[in-house]
Motif scaffolding. Structure first.
Motif, PDB file in Angstrom:
ATOM      1  N   GLN A 170       6.903  -3.905  -3.263  1.00 13.07           N
ATOM      2  CA  GLN A 170       5.534  -4.397  -3.104  1.00 13.07           C
ATOM      3  C   GLN A 170       5.384  -5.819  -3.643  1.00 13.07           C
ATOM      4  O   GLN A 170       4.404  -6.503  -3.337  1.00 13.07           O
ATOM      5  N   ARG A 213      -2.423  -0.822  -4.706  1.00 12.54           N
ATOM      6  CA  ARG A 213      -2.810  -0.815  -3.278  1.00 12.54           C
ATOM      7  C   ARG A 213      -4.184  -0.164  -3.065  1.00 12.54           C
ATOM      8  O   ARG A 213      -4.375   0.672  -2.192  1.00 12.54           O
ATOM      9  N   ARG A 263       1.425  -1.303   5.284  1.00  5.85           N
ATOM     10  CA  ARG A 263       1.389  -2.515   4.467  1.00  5.85           C
ATOM     11  C   ARG A 263       1.085  -3.747   5.318  1.00  5.85           C
ATOM     12  O   ARG A 263       0.406  -4.679   4.870  1.00  5.85           O
TER      13      ARG A 263
END
Length: 354
Positions: free
Chosen positions: A147, A205, A93
């Motif tokens: 997230q 993502r 990430r």
């Protein structure tokens, strides 16, 4: 300085004396091609994929590479939110956020002079619509809230009528909406369709997924080159059979996720069909036929309309379960009075900035 140079020269002479036997041996190898037979290679030969498969040592290393790669691929499959699709992710990430930050700075340098002030009525309206979408995603049990936590969302309106209709959300929460897309959106529900689609890309993502697949495409490209020896054909095969279908799959997934989230956020799902109908008409107006969909990164607008029409019953159920159908009027009034700190001035229209 001269003493240092002399010491360096003496060391070089010692190295040359010690290296001379090795150098003579190398020359001998080059003058006797038979030494290369143990490696199944001659200077005048070209290694082919068939030769690699026939060689036992090469087969062993290929098997190890394939086995290790397959294990790595299987152990890095994750489930996308809302859609539940399994996808390959191994990019951290942190790297995704760095790429997003770099892209954000580049966009600011390109569009900084055209960005509307944050207190502009249009900027506040888009910010409120996007906030409802983010809030709805946080309430979805399939969404990984980690997230979304800590993301500093920021909306930028690029008021440049010459720019093509566009909108996107970068990793890290930076939102860009070009004023040229507002005439296609026409209303809040149309704008919510665009924003929820772009938000869905980051929620799923897709940036990391693209980066994760890049080494796989490179390896497949190398294998194809060993088989065919033609780079241009290999690139066409990779694009038409792997890259483009994968991109269209992610776009379709973003359509699906975005539709469900906008319904949960109490925006009318039916407007998404109308939006893509207007987008299709705009594409035909500017001459973009999109007849060769298999060579495009995005599905054709007609196909998107067909997909969304099939998903509408489920989206309408989500809309009704969120009590939007019963309390739509009250909900909008509540949003306007409580959450809209800077109400849109009377007479505001979306086509005002065209």
């Amino acid at each position: 300085m001269f003493k240092q140079f002399s010491r360096f020269s003496s060391r070089m002479s010692i190295f040359q004396r010690n290296f001379s036997p090795i150098r003579s041996r190398i020359r001998y190898y080059y003058s006797n091609p038979d030494y290369y037979k143990r490696f199944n290679y001659r200077q005048d030969q070209k290694i082919t994929f068939t030769q690699l498969l026939k060689d036992p040592t090469s087969r062993k290393y290929l098997a190890i590479l394939f086995g290790t790669g397959s294990l790595f691929y299987i152990t890095h499959l994750e489930e996308a939110p809302v859609s539940g699709r399994k996808r390959f992710l191994w990019i951290p990430r942190s790297l995704e956020l760095k790429i997003g930050n770099y892209t954000y700075n580049s966009m600011l340098s390109e569009t900084g002079n055209s960005i509307l002030p944050s207190d502009h009525p249009l900027a506040k309206k888009v910010e409120n619509i996007f906030g409802r979408i983010v809030e709805a995603a946080q309430k979805d049990h399939t969404v990984d809230r980690s997230q979304l936590d800590g993301i500093k969302w920021k909306v930028h309106i690029v008021n440049d009528p010459r720019a093509p209709p566009n909108a996107f959300v970068l990793p890290g929460g930076k939102v860009f909406v070009f004023s040229s897309i507002l005439n296609i959106c026409q209303n809040d529900d149309g704008l919510a369709t665009v924003l929820s689609h772009e938000f869905a890309h980051q929620l799923a993502r897709h940036t990391s997924e693209n980066l994760s697949k890049a080494p796989i495409y490179s390896i497949i490209g190398l294998v194809l080159y060993l088989v065919t020896g033609v780079e241009n054909i290999n690139r066409l095969l990779l694009d038409s059979l792997l890259r483009m279908p994968a991109s269209r799959q992610m776009e379709t997934e973003a359509d699906y996720i975005g539709l469900m989230i906008m319904a949960k956020a109490c925006f009318h799902p039916e407007e998404s069909v109308k939006l893509w109908q207007r987008m299709s008409a705009f594409e035909k107006q500017i001459g973009g036929s999109r007849s060769l969909e298999f060579l495009s990164t995005h599905p054709a607008s007609d196909r998107r309309i067909q997909n969304i029409s099939e998903w509408l019953p489920k989206a309408n159920n989500i809309y009704n379960e969120s009590e939007c159908g019963i309390f739509t009027g009250y909900y909008k009034a509540f949003q306007d009075t409580i959450f809209d700190k800077n109400p849109v001035e009377p007479g505001f229209t979306y086509d005002r900035f065209q």
